[in-house]
Write an enzyme that holds these catalytic residues in place. Structure first.
Site, PDB file in Angstrom:
ATOM      1  N   SER A 198       0.834  -1.197   0.000  1.00 60.48           N
ATOM      2  CA  SER A 198       0.000   0.000   0.000  1.00 60.48           C
ATOM      3  C   SER A 198       0.876   1.258   0.000  1.00 60.48           C
ATOM      4  O   SER A 198       1.673   1.432  -0.916  1.00 60.48           O
ATOM      5  CB  SER A 198      -0.970  -0.042   1.188  1.00 60.48           C
ATOM      6  OG  SER A 198      -1.980   0.931   1.047  1.00 60.48           O
ATOM      7  N   GLN A 199       0.765   2.124   1.010  1.00 60.27           N
ATOM      8  CA  GLN A 199       1.655   3.284   1.060  1.00 60.27           C
ATOM      9  C   GLN A 199       3.115   2.842   1.013  1.00 60.27           C
ATOM     10  O   GLN A 199       3.952   3.468   0.352  1.00 60.27           O
ATOM     11  CB  GLN A 199       1.413   4.086   2.332  1.00 60.27           C
ATOM     12  CG  GLN A 199       2.387   5.251   2.530  1.00 60.27           C
ATOM     13  CD  GLN A 199       2.178   5.944   3.852  1.00 60.27           C
ATOM     14  OE1 GLN A 199       1.583   7.005   3.916  1.00 60.27           O
ATOM     15  NE2 GLN A 199       2.662   5.340   4.927  1.00 60.27           N
ATOM     16  N   HIS A 254      -8.127  -4.934  -0.633  1.00 63.92           N
ATOM     17  CA  HIS A 254      -6.824  -4.316  -0.389  1.00 63.92           C
ATOM     18  C   HIS A 254      -5.858  -5.200   0.395  1.00 63.92           C
ATOM     19  O   HIS A 254      -4.675  -4.880   0.489  1.00 63.92           O
ATOM     20  CB  HIS A 254      -7.006  -2.966   0.315  1.00 63.92           C
ATOM     21  CG  HIS A 254      -5.787  -2.110   0.300  1.00 63.92           C
ATOM     22  ND1 HIS A 254      -5.081  -1.836  -0.863  1.00 63.92           N
ATOM     23  CD2 HIS A 254      -5.122  -1.473   1.300  1.00 63.92           C
ATOM     24  CE1 HIS A 254      -4.042  -1.055  -0.581  1.00 63.92           C
ATOM     25  NE2 HIS A 254      -4.043  -0.829   0.718  1.00 63.92           N
TER      26      HIS A 254
END
Length: 324
Positions: free
Chosen positions: A187-188, A303
């Protein structure tokens, strides 16, 4: 969330419409040159209180953007005396470096593992210890629009600079073989790893999982889920600032860092991911410059992506690239 983005055949050829700023390279060269004038001051304190018998853990502090102290962990197999391949990991949105026992994977595989704390975060799902002196102490969410009025003041200018400096700090330790460095993250963390791959020469591998911070023009319009929605909420309130916001975001778009990628890469994407839409991930993958690149596709995942299955793929493929 069922499939909501482009069909897979279109994803494999999709190209972002994000416009690269003409001074993209100059902006980042100036930013990193400024950072390089400050001493890295990387300090590694061996911890004896972790309760862990199979790894040695060092509590790390180094100087990131502006010379601000950034924390991290450096974990190696217990008793290591010779340099090892090093995996530098960046953390997902809202999380911090957490506790040492949550970072055993790469050291268990016989590698050195450097985990960078994320300034100002670390209060969402895992604790952190690094403040952002330009913004606030660790806080809950809301980082996507901090300083968005100008690239010079945008939050991720500081974080990406920290990430570049984290690689320098990891490579400075005598137990790290600088020539065998991989950057990873989900993700980030994947978005930061991708940025580093476009800015730091000599990396051996990149492994971004369901990366965030990619293809802002599409991602912010395809999903209502945060963190991207923070940008939409900001522009919903601050009418008339859309053009300026997207101009700033272009300097931090993973698509443009991908176009400068110089290391073999292993991406992953989840086709039901409403946090980091699959088209935004494919935008970065399709733009990635290095010929040696692969992407694992998880058809029915959100996610969480491949989770431990993707870690297994990394464990099988990264050692080849790191010659571990």
């Amino acid at each position: 969330m069922a499939l909501f983005d482009l069909p897979i055949d279109e994803l494999r050829t999709y190209r972002s419409r994000s416009v690269e700023p003409e001074d993209f390279d100059a902006f980042w060269a100036a930013t990193l040159d400024e950072a390089a004038t400050l001493a890295l001051d990387a300090r590694f304190e061996l911890r004896a209180d972790t309760g862990l018998a199979t790894v040695d853990v060092h509590d790390v502090t180094f100087a990131g953007f502006g010379g601000h102290p950034v924390k991290g962990w450096f974990v190696v197999p217990a008793g290591t005396t010779s340099p090892l391949p090093v995996v530098v990991e960046f953390i997902g949105y809202g999380g911090g470096r957490s506790l040492p026992h949550t970072h055993l994977l790469w050291a268990s595989a016989g590698m050195a593992h450097f985990v960078m704390d994320t300034r100002g975060q670390g209060s969402g799902w895992a604790p952190g210890d690094t403040a952002d002196p330009v913004g606030s102490a660790p806080s809950l969410s809301g980082f996507m629009t901090r300083g968005i009025e100008d690239p010079e003041t945008y939050y991720y200018r500081r974080v990406i600079t920290d990430a570049v400096r984290a690689v320098e700090a990891a490579r400075s330790h005598p137990l790290a073989d600088a020539s065998r460095t991989a950057v990873v993250g989900a993700s980030q963390g994947g978005g930061l790893a991708l940025a580093v791959a476009g800015l730091v020469p000599g990396l051996a591998a990149l492994a971004p999982d369901v990366p965030f911070l990619c293809d802002f023009p599409r991602a912010t319009r395809v999903t209502d889920r945060k963190p991207y929605r923070e940008i939409g909420d900001y522009l919903k309130t601050h009418r008339g600032r859309t053009e300026q916001a997207y101009r700033t975001l272009a300097y931090f778009d993973g698509v443009h860092f991908a176009a400068r990628g110089r290391a073999p890469a292993l991406f992953s994407v989840a086709l039901e991911d409403a946090t980091c839409p699959p088209s935004s991930v494919f935008a970065a993958f399709n733009a990635y410059a290095h010929a040696d690149k692969e992407i694992e596709v998880y058809d029915f995942n959100d996610h969480e992506g491949g989770g431990p299955f993707q870690q297994a793929v990394q464990l099988a493929r990264l050692p080849r690239l790191l010659k571990a």
